[in-house]
Design a protein around this motif. Structure first.
Motif, PDB file in Angstrom:
ATOM      1  N   THR A 702      -1.088   1.495   2.931  1.00 14.61           N
ATOM      2  CA  THR A 702      -0.746   2.648   2.092  1.00 14.61           C
ATOM      3  C   THR A 702      -0.854   2.203   0.644  1.00 14.61           C
ATOM      4  O   THR A 702      -0.984   1.019   0.362  1.00 14.61           O
ATOM      5  CB  THR A 702       0.707   3.097   2.324  1.00 14.61           C
ATOM      6  N   ALA A 706       3.536   4.676  -2.380  1.00  9.64           N
ATOM      7  CA  ALA A 706       3.698   5.794  -1.455  1.00  9.64           C
ATOM      8  C   ALA A 706       5.152   5.916  -1.003  1.00  9.64           C
ATOM      9  O   ALA A 706       5.967   5.030  -1.246  1.00  9.64           O
ATOM     10  CB  ALA A 706       2.801   5.606  -0.243  1.00  9.64           C
ATOM     11  N   ILE A 818      -1.644   6.811   7.827  1.00 17.10           N
ATOM     12  CA  ILE A 818      -1.861   5.579   7.054  1.00 17.10           C
ATOM     13  C   ILE A 818      -3.273   5.079   7.322  1.00 17.10           C
ATOM     14  O   ILE A 818      -3.956   5.565   8.227  1.00 17.10           O
ATOM     15  CB  ILE A 818      -0.813   4.499   7.404  1.00 17.10           C
TER      16      ILE A 818
END
Lengths: 939, 183
Positions: A702, A706, A818
């Motif tokens: 990620t 995030a 993801i």
């Protein structure tokens, strides 16, 4: 007080510290007197401060007593005394718990004190306030920030800065006032018809405008998470003429540096202004700009044109000639950093650097030499070394060690120059004066050369034999004897070394004798030469009568081992004398600690060493070489800009460890991997999988900012693969329950992997990190596949009071996509060292060739970094650094399969053109499938 | 010359010596207000005292060194650090705070047991008399068990720091006692 003690105290230059107890008693008596004698109290406080600043500490009860007696001095309104009292409170605050008793008095001074004591009082506030009291000081502090008096305003800004961690809420409300502090040019109030003010006007600048610097510092701390705000601040300040203070200017340069670290593309916007500051009248500003641009260009070589860079170097070059020592030193530091990565860029400074070798300041001369050693090339190494030979005998050990370290890196970078380097090292070892630490560094450098440059072995070992004839340090002798025992048997004339070693047995003390015995035994065991063995046996027989227990024992066991080896049951002997593998020391240490702590059956079950990771000799060498290469690199990233920015930067490097380059923080990574592996193997379901064959580095799945930060690690077992997902919940006030990851094969039909089970995380509270595992059965030895991943969880609001989810809350099921995780051939490979890459490359049987074209706008260095990470191989012959002046490069990588141990070598030629970068990858290996998978999956 | 005589005079009357006076009492009793009422004769807005305030003031040719120590529970343990050389203690009680009379009494008696305060005179201000429902001086005296005090000169005065009532009367008594006993 007698005249004698009086004299002793007053003679400040003598370096004698006043007696601690006398000062304590005098303080206690005088401070408690009534009425207060301000002059005498001030003298005593200065004595106390002198003690404290020299590191003398008082026990807590005495410090507390001192504090209370000093607090009584608040009854006297003498400004000079009050200033001293504040200094003392500041120092004592670390030792005494009760400084809060001064709060009211300090606040009163902040409000009503004279201009002289106000700044001191404001600064002392830092040490007495806590979160609740900071709130009550808000109004006072705020009005001090906007004070017209520069010292008061500065003090208030500093105090706010320091209070930030204590009471962020309060200080956050100061942003506007601090902003005013930058634009408001504060001057000391002039006192008309006063002699003193005349002096100030004539001889000193009316104000240093230091408050600007402090205000920028505070604003940065308040807004550092808001990139746009910082950008606005930096461009405003850079383009206006408000800044009068040089430190403030330096600070703006640092702000720009911080911005560039977040977004390199901003460089275009700031380039002009930065370059114009290179001619600023303040050297500090010039140096800071040069530092920022040079480190930036090392990270982003494409954004800074060579002409601009050489302009920087010219500026630095001219600064090398200034009289100020600190300036020269700062410039050398920057040059050194550049030299670590691209020494050719500063070659123009060589003439200046060479004159600096004779600088009277040893720090500078040593630095100059180490830089010269880095910029040195094959042609001038010899002359450099002869210069150093003349120089090295005059400097102290600390400097010698730095020089030797530089030479050691040099020898690894120019293996072909080993002869002159070795000659120099041996000469230094034998002829120069120096302590153990220095000699040890020399020996270490020599040992490095022996292990990485095999051709040098004979010459080095012979010289070392000479050296040990006359060596005063046991530690060094023992190391050399060990080296002789390890390397000696494989040289052309082992008997020569045997003689030297035996001499030690006759002449030296028992520690050295025991080391010599082991070395001798190695000659007998590893060399299949009957005459040599026979003579060693007879020598050992003689030693077996030694008067020292340890020596006798070692001789006896050596004899027994030699006897065994004749019966062909050589395993014990070879394991002991020539181990095939080495334990991973951090993990061994952890296991042993664990064993000692979980003592269930009073050590009846023996320690199980089989679960500790082991390395073969090649692997150990690979790790060492890697570590050494890293040392050279990490030097370039250290010490950038201010603490805040630095922290942010180091955080970002940890986050992107998978991408940030092959070599950042490898040591920590190793440790982390060991930790992960232990955690994994502690889970019951994984116990039957056996040993972990390989674990990948964490791959970020990620963005680092995030809501959920996830990174994935691939653990490869013999028949299984386990994905470990480390998930961090960054949402405030939301807990995640039943967190798991679903992995879907990109091509389910053709998949060779069968999902077995998932271990989810029960609950992730805000800011917690947990690991979730997904396990697969592997149907083929070498499986290469990609997975699409989804994060599954139930969100629940958290009660801020208990930090637990509200009771009865059902929560919402949610999903979060993801990035994909790929198992590539590189995951089955680990870096390995080989002395002679070219020969090994030719010998390997299977071959695979692939050609890639990279369209993206990447630099050669970025491509190299990517290749090293993807292949998981070890770069050899220093090919992991791209040349800056050429558009082509050849990268040599060597590795080994973690499954079978078969070798694989990659020779990658790359050419950069206007269309992109073309790669030709030639892979050779013992295992054809692995080789072709590795080559074809490289980009 | 005149100066010389006056300083001789001062020395005779002990004016050169500063008298240390502590103002103690529970938090919110009005200690800081009393201190500044004494010093500048005005009512100042106060915040809870974290630590202490100290002021020097002249009163009837005497130099008084008046220490007002914070009354919060967390600060009371530190009172003892300032007991040495104290000529008198002014103990201030919030006469409206009936719930904490007991606590005030305990703190008072605990303090008076201290060795360093054996010779100190005690003046109790039954403060906040301007407020409705305030106990009278004799009621406060009863609550504080002042009659139990032996071997000490003490007095209790009803006062209102806000209105400035009772403060000077109390201080006059205190100065007379100190002059009699200690100078």
């Amino acid at each position: 007080m007698s005249t004698k003690t009086y004299k002793k105290f007053e003679n400040a230059g003598s370096g004698d510290l006043p007696d601690k107890m006398t000062v304590y008693q005098d303080c206690m008596n005088t401070f408690n007197e009534s009425p207060v004698n301000p002059k005498r109290c001030r003298v005593l406080i200065s004595r106390l401060l002198r003690l404290l600043s020299n590191g003398v500490a008082f026990p807590e009860n005495e410090a507390t007593a001192l504090f209370f007696s000093i607090s009584k001095l608040f009854q006297h309104q003498n400004d000079a005394l009050r200033q001293a009292v504040y200094l003392a409170i500041k120092e004592l605050s670390g030792m005494s718990e009760d400084v809060l008793m001064a709060t009211s008095s300090i606040m009163k001074d902040v409000q009503n004190g004279s201009d002289l004591v106000k700044p001191n009082a404001i600064r002392a506030l830092t040490y007495v306030l806590d979160e609740s009291t900071a709130f009550s000081a808000e109004r006072l502090l705020k009005s001090a920030v906007v004070s017209k008096h520069p010292s008061i305003s500065s003090a208030a800004l500093c105090t706010s800065y320091n209070l930030l961690p204590i009471s962020e809420v309060t200080i956050k409300r100061f942003a506007n006032e601090a902003q005013e502090g930058i634009s408001d040019l504060k001057q000391f109030p002039s006192i008309p018809y006063d002699e003193h003010s005349l002096l100030v006007g004539e001889f000193y600048p009316n104000s240093t405008y230091m408050a600007q610097y402090h205000a920028i510092g505070l604003i940065y701390q308040l807004k550092k998470n808001d990139k746009m705000a910082i950008l606005k601040l930096a461009s405003q300040l850079a383009n206006s003429n408000t800044l009068k203070n040089q430190l403030a200017k330096v600070q703006v340069v640092k702000l720009i540096d911080d911005l560039l670290a977040r977004d390199p593309q901003l460089y275009r916007q700031f380039e002009e202004i930065l370059l114009s500051w290179l001619t600023n009248k303040h050297e500090a500003v010039q140096i800071e700009v040069a530092k920022v641009i040079s480190t930036f260009s090392l990270r982003n070589p494409r954004l800074v044109s060579p002409e601009r860079f050489s302009y920087i170097v010219t500026t630095l070059q001219s600064l090398l000639a200034v009289p100020r020592v600190s300036t020269r030193f700062a410039v050398l530091r920057i040059l050194n950093k550049i030299a670590m990565v691209s020494p050719e860029k500063i070659a123009v400074c060589n003439a200046e650097l060479e004159t600096l070798i004779n600088d009277s300041n040893r720090n500078i001369s040593t630095y100059a030499i180490t830089i010269l050693l880095k910029t040195g090339n094959a042609s001038n190494i010899a002359s450099l070394i002869s210069r150093i030979t003349r120089f090295i005998h005059d400097v102290s050990d600390d400097f010698k060690i730095i020089i030797i370290d530089a030479i050691r890196t040099l020898s690894l970078n120019f293996p072909q120059e080993w002869k002159s380097i070795v000659k120099f090292l041996i000469d230094v070892l034998k002829n120069s004066e120096g302590g153990l630490k220095f000699k040890n560094t020399v020996v270490e450098a020599i040992i490095d050369i022996v292990s990485f440059i095999p051709e040098s072995k004979d010459m080095i070992l012979e010289s070392l034999c000479d050296f040990i004839e006359d060596c005063e340090f046991n530690e060094i002798l023992v190391r050399i004897l060990h080296l002789l025992g390890k390397e000696g048997p494989y040289t052309s004339r082992p008997s020569l070394y045997v003689r030297h070693i035996y001499n030690r047995v006759v002449l030296e003390n028992s520690i050295i004798r025991s080391a010599a015995v082991v070395a001798l035994a190695k000659f007998a065991l590893t060399k299949n030469d009957p005459t040599l063995k026979e003579s060693i046996v007879s020598l050992l027989n003689r030693i077996a009568n030694d008067q020292d227990d340890e020596v006798r024992d070692r001789a006896t066991i050596a004899l027994r081992l030699i006897e065994f080896s004749e019966d062909d049951s050589t395993t014990v002997a070879t394991e002991l004398i020539e181990p095939k593998y080495f334990y991973d020391l951090p993990s061994l240490e952890a296991k042993l600690n664990n064993y000692l702590n979980t003592n269930d059956d009073s050590f009846k079950t023996p320690f199980d060493a089989s679960s500790v990771r082991r390395f073969t000799e090649d692997e150990v060498k690979a790790i060492e070489l890697k570590r050494k290469q890293e040392q050279a690199l990490t030097g370039t990233t250290e010490g950038t800009s201010e603490p805040g920015a630095k922290k942010a930067k180091s955080e970002s490097t940890t986050d992107n460890k998978g991408f940030a380059g092959p070599s950042v923080g490898e040591d920590e990574q190793e440790l982390l991997n060991t930790k992960y592996a232990e955690k994994l193997l502690a889970i019951d379901q994984f116990k039957e999988y056996g040993k972990i064959i390989n674990s990948s580095k964490p791959v970020s799945l990620t963005e680092s900012e995030a809501e959920f930060v996830v990174n994935g690690i691939k653990h490869i077992f013999k028949d299984n693969i386990v994905f470990q997902f480390n998930i961090t919940n960054t949402l405030p006030n939301v807990a995640l329950d039943n967190v798991s990851v679903t992995c879907t094969q990109e091509d389910p039909e053709a998949s060779q992997l069968e999902e077995l089970f998932t271990i989810s995380i029960d609950r992730l509270l805000p800011t917690d990190t947990g690991s979730c595992y997904v396990s697969f059965q592997k149907n083929d030895e070498l499986v290469i596949e990609g997975f699409l991943n989804n994060l599954l969880f139930t969100t629940k609001d958290v009660d801020p009071n208990t930090n637990e989810p509200y009771e009865g809350e059902e929560g919402f099921q949610d999903e979060y996509e993801i990035d994909s995780l790929y198992i590539s051939a590189g995951d089955y490979v680990t870096g390995s060292f080989i002395g002679n890459f070219d020969a090994a490359f030719d010998e390997l049987p299977a071959e695979e060739i692939a050609v890639f074209n990279i369209q993206e706008n990447l630099s050669l260095q970025e491509v190299i970094d990517k290749l090293v990470i993807n292949s998981n191989c070890l770069p050899l012959n220093n090919t992991q650094f791209a040349p800056n002046d050429s558009n082509s490069h050849t990268l040599k990588l060597f590795g080994k399969s973690v499954l079978s141990g078969s070798k694989v070598a990659l020779l990658i030629k790359m050419i950069r053109s206007s269309k992109g970068i073309a790669l030709k990858v030639q892979g050779k290996g013992e295992d054809a499938t692995l080789c072709s998978d590795l080559v074809n999956g490289l980009m | 010359m005149g100066n010389y005589f006056s300083s001789m005079f001062d020395r005779l009357w002990g004016a050169n010596k500063e008298l240390r006076i502590l103002i103690l009492g529970l938090d919110g009793a009005g200690k800081t207000t009393i201190l500044y009422r004494l010093q500048i004769g005005e009512v100042v807005t106060t915040k809870p005292t974290i630590g202490f305030n100290v002021e020097t003031l002249s009163y009837k040719n005497l130099k008084l060194n008046v220490w007002d120590l914070g009354g919060q529970t967390s600060i009371r343990p530190y009172w003892r650090c300032y007991y040495a050389d104290t000529a008198a203690v002014i103990f201030v009680v919030d006469s409206t705070d009936k719930d904490r009379m007991n606590t005030a009494s305990q703190e008072l008696h605990l303090m008076l047991q201290e060795e360093e305060l054996q010779d100190a005179a005690l003046l109790v201000f039954a403060n906040k008399q301007d407020q409705p429902g305030a106990l009278s001086a004799s009621e406060v005296s009863k609550e504080l068990n002042l009659v139990e005090l032996k071997d000490r000169s003490w007095s209790i005065v009803a006062s209102s720091a806000i209105k400035g009532e009772g403060i000077t009367e109390g201080l006059d008594w205190l100065i007379d006692v100190i002059k009699d006993e200690q100078l």
